[in-house]
Write an enzyme that holds these catalytic residues in place. Structure first.
Site, PDB file in Angstrom:
ATOM      1  N   ASP A  70      37.176 -81.005   3.954  1.00 14.75           N
ATOM      2  CA  ASP A  70      37.459 -81.906   2.831  1.00 14.75           C
ATOM      3  C   ASP A  70      37.891 -81.020   1.668  1.00 14.75           C
ATOM      4  OD1 ASP A  70      37.282 -83.446   0.485  1.00 14.75           O
ATOM      5  OD2 ASP A  70      35.702 -84.725   1.300  1.00 14.75           O
ATOM      6  N   ARG A  89      52.670-101.220   9.075  1.00 12.27           N
ATOM      7  CA  ARG A  89      51.415-100.534   9.437  1.00 12.27           C
ATOM      8  C   ARG A  89      51.743 -99.290  10.253  1.00 12.27           C
ATOM      9  NH1 ARG A  89      49.125-101.987  13.815  1.00 12.27           N
ATOM     10  NH2 ARG A  89      49.160-104.230  13.435  1.00 12.27           N
ATOM     11  N   TYR A 118      29.849 -85.023   0.565  1.00 12.78           N
ATOM     12  CA  TYR A 118      30.086 -86.205  -0.264  1.00 12.78           C
ATOM     13  C   TYR A 118      29.248 -87.399   0.235  1.00 12.78           C
ATOM     14  CZ  TYR A 118      32.574 -90.130  -2.360  1.00 12.78           C
ATOM     15  OH  TYR A 118      32.874 -91.283  -3.039  1.00 12.78           O
ATOM     16  N   LYS A 170      41.403 -88.441  -6.531  1.00 13.25           N
ATOM     17  CA  LYS A 170      40.933 -87.469  -7.518  1.00 13.25           C
ATOM     18  C   LYS A 170      42.125 -86.661  -8.057  1.00 13.25           C
ATOM     19  CE  LYS A 170      37.106 -89.279  -6.062  1.00 13.25           C
ATOM     20  NZ  LYS A 170      36.285 -88.685  -5.003  1.00 13.25           N
TER      21      LYS A 170
HETATM   22  C1  LIG Z   1      35.705 -89.208  -3.821  1.00 10.55           C
HETATM   23  C2  LIG Z   1      35.531 -88.305  -2.676  1.00 10.55           C
HETATM   24  C3  LIG Z   1      35.659 -88.783  -1.358  1.00 10.55           C
HETATM   25  C4  LIG Z   1      35.922 -90.239  -1.031  1.00 10.55           C
HETATM   26  O1  LIG Z   1      37.176 -90.649  -1.450  1.00 10.55           O
HETATM   27  P1  LIG Z   1      37.551 -92.146  -1.892  1.00 10.55           P
HETATM   28  O2  LIG Z   1      38.972 -92.044  -2.265  1.00 10.55           O
HETATM   29  O3  LIG Z   1      36.635 -92.500  -3.017  1.00 10.55           O
HETATM   30  O4  LIG Z   1      37.300 -93.019  -0.697  1.00 10.55           O
HETATM   31  C5  LIG Z   1      35.513 -87.873  -0.334  1.00 10.55           C
HETATM   32  N1  LIG Z   1      35.248 -86.579  -0.564  1.00 10.55           N
HETATM   33  C6  LIG Z   1      35.099 -86.089  -1.808  1.00 10.55           C
HETATM   34  C7  LIG Z   1      34.786 -84.634  -2.004  1.00 10.55           C
HETATM   35  C8  LIG Z   1      35.237 -86.935  -2.906  1.00 10.55           C
HETATM   36  O5  LIG Z   1      35.071 -86.453  -4.144  1.00 10.55           O
END
Ligand SMILES: *Cc1c(COP(=O)(O)O)cnc(C)c1O
Length: 398
Positions: A173, A49, A101, A198
């Site tokens: 983000d 961890r 998001y 993604k």
């Molecule tokens: C999918 C997404 C998230 C969240 O990510 P996870 O891996 O699904 O927890 C946050 N910000 C954006 C812009 C996203 O497309």
């Protein structure tokens, strides 16, 4: 090796091979604990961890690619984002994009308020709105650009400048762009966050989150929080993300080129009411985006007439998978009104432009001409359907 271009550094970085064996793939170190030779001289790792060699390779790689000093890998994008919000304390305030998001919206709106952390949702494209929303207790300004699903563009440099002048940190983000196209730390941001699920991992086979910073105090505190909260990414998933990163430049370049072609096709089609893509010079944020990013990316949205048109289109279209998520090798078509934004009250959703006719497309690696052909047949059916209905109505009138 930092004199190489970004494209080359994805492959030839400090983790191009395992220093112990020369293996040209970072080993998956599955161990949860590490034998200590001597309690006076603890080893580099003690418990996974707190630190794991496979995770460390990924963390150093994302730090390097974002031009940061420190990186962190989490169990999901939301784990990264939520852990970052734990940098805040009771009584603090966050200024955040209103089209953030959905999971981030939920964390801010339904969870952080219980801990006495307040927020204001703003139109991040409007600097005046941002400036007037900053309060004496505002600690973080939180940006997502391009935004989801309408691809609104925030001026990262202008907002970070405003935040700094008011003693606030800026979090960005960067999921839609990845460090291939946009490096927010270079533009003044303090912390970059990713859903590596993604584009970064890119193959629809792992859920992961990443963070990178060049701010020594944030680095230390985020490392402490990662270990305290414990939502770390497992070694095998770290390895999948490292593997995905190797092809990131090539995937996002091809997908972006295809997205431009598809967006142009959609824009010229009579049944499509609107297309949202930062690669169009007619997009209101296009010059800001051009200044701060190296390409428009592979996500676009378009608007059909209504829910019925969407139903017909999605029934006819053959190639893309119809799913939530984005940034994969296969094109992904999603329906925000019923998927990502289904939990939002209808009026609030429509006020944000997420109408019942809006579809989001994340373009993958298929031949774009095949995708265009597929969309053309699906859209033409929709037109025929309308003509057919008109015809029937006419015959009924007779
Ligand atoms: C999918 C997404 C998230 C969240 O990510 P996870 O891996 O699904 O927890 C946050 N910000 C954006 C812009 C996203 O497309």
């Amino acid at each position: 090796m930092s004199h190489h271009s970004f494209q080359t550094r994805l492959l030839h970085n400090d983790h191009k091979f395992d220093p112990d064996t020369g293996a040209v793939s970072i080993p998956v170190q599955q161990a949860s604990t590490f034998h200590q030779q001597d309690f006076d001289h603890p080893g580099a790792y003690d418990y996974s961890r707190s630190g794991n060699p496979t995770r460390e390779a990924l963390e150093q790689t994302i730090a390097e690619l974002e031009n940061g000093t420190d990186g962190y890998a989490f169990a999901s994008g939301m784990a990264a984002i939520s852990t970052a919000f734990m940098l805040l304390s009771q009584g603090d305030h966050v200024v955040i994009s209103k089209d953030v998001y959905g999971g981030t919206f939920r964390m801010i709106h339904d969870v952080l308020v219980r801990f006495g952390i307040d927020h204001t949702f703003v139109d991040m494209t409007d600097l005046h709105d941002v400036a007037t929303s900053i309060q004496p207790n505002t600690k973080v300004v939180y940006i997502e650009t391009p935004s989801n699903p309408l691809l609104n563009i925030t001026d990262i440099r202008a907002v970070t400048k405003l935040a700094k002048a008011n003693g606030c940190l800026t979090f960005v983000d960067n999921t839609f762009m990845t460090p291939v196209l946009q490096r927010p730390l270079d533009l003044g941001a303090d912390l970059v966050l990713h859903s590596a699920t993604k584009f970064i991992a890119g193959h629809s086979d792992v859920v992961a989150g990443l963070a990178a910073t060049n701010h020594p105090e944030i680095a230390e505190r985020l490392g402490f929080l990662q270990n305290s909260f414990g939502s770390i990414l497992g070694p095998h998933d770290c390895w999948l993300v490292l593997r995905g990163l190797k092809t990131l430049h090539c995937r996002i370049t091809q997908s972006s080129q295809s997205a431009l072609k598809i967006a142009s096709f959609l824009q010229s089609h009579p049944v499509v009411e609107d297309v949202y893509y930062p690669g169009f010079s007619s997009h209101p944020g296009s010059s800001t985006h051009k200044y701060q990013a190296d390409g428009p990316g592979a996500v676009l949205s378009f608007r059909l007439k209504d829910e019925e048109a969407v139903r017909q289109f999605t029934k006819q279209v053959e190639i893309p998978v119809f799913a939530v998520s984005l940034g994969a090798v296969e094109s992904i078509l999603s329906y925000p009104a019923r998927m990502s934004h289904a939990s939002m009250p209808k009026q609030e959703r429509i006020d944000r432009g997420i109408t019942d006719g809006l579809l989001r497309l994340s373009v993958g690696l298929e031949n774009p001409d095949d995708l265009i052909k597929d969309f053309k047949q699906a859209l033409s059916h929709l037109k025929q359907q309308r003509l057919f209905l008109n015809g029937r109505m006419r015959s009924e009138v007779k």
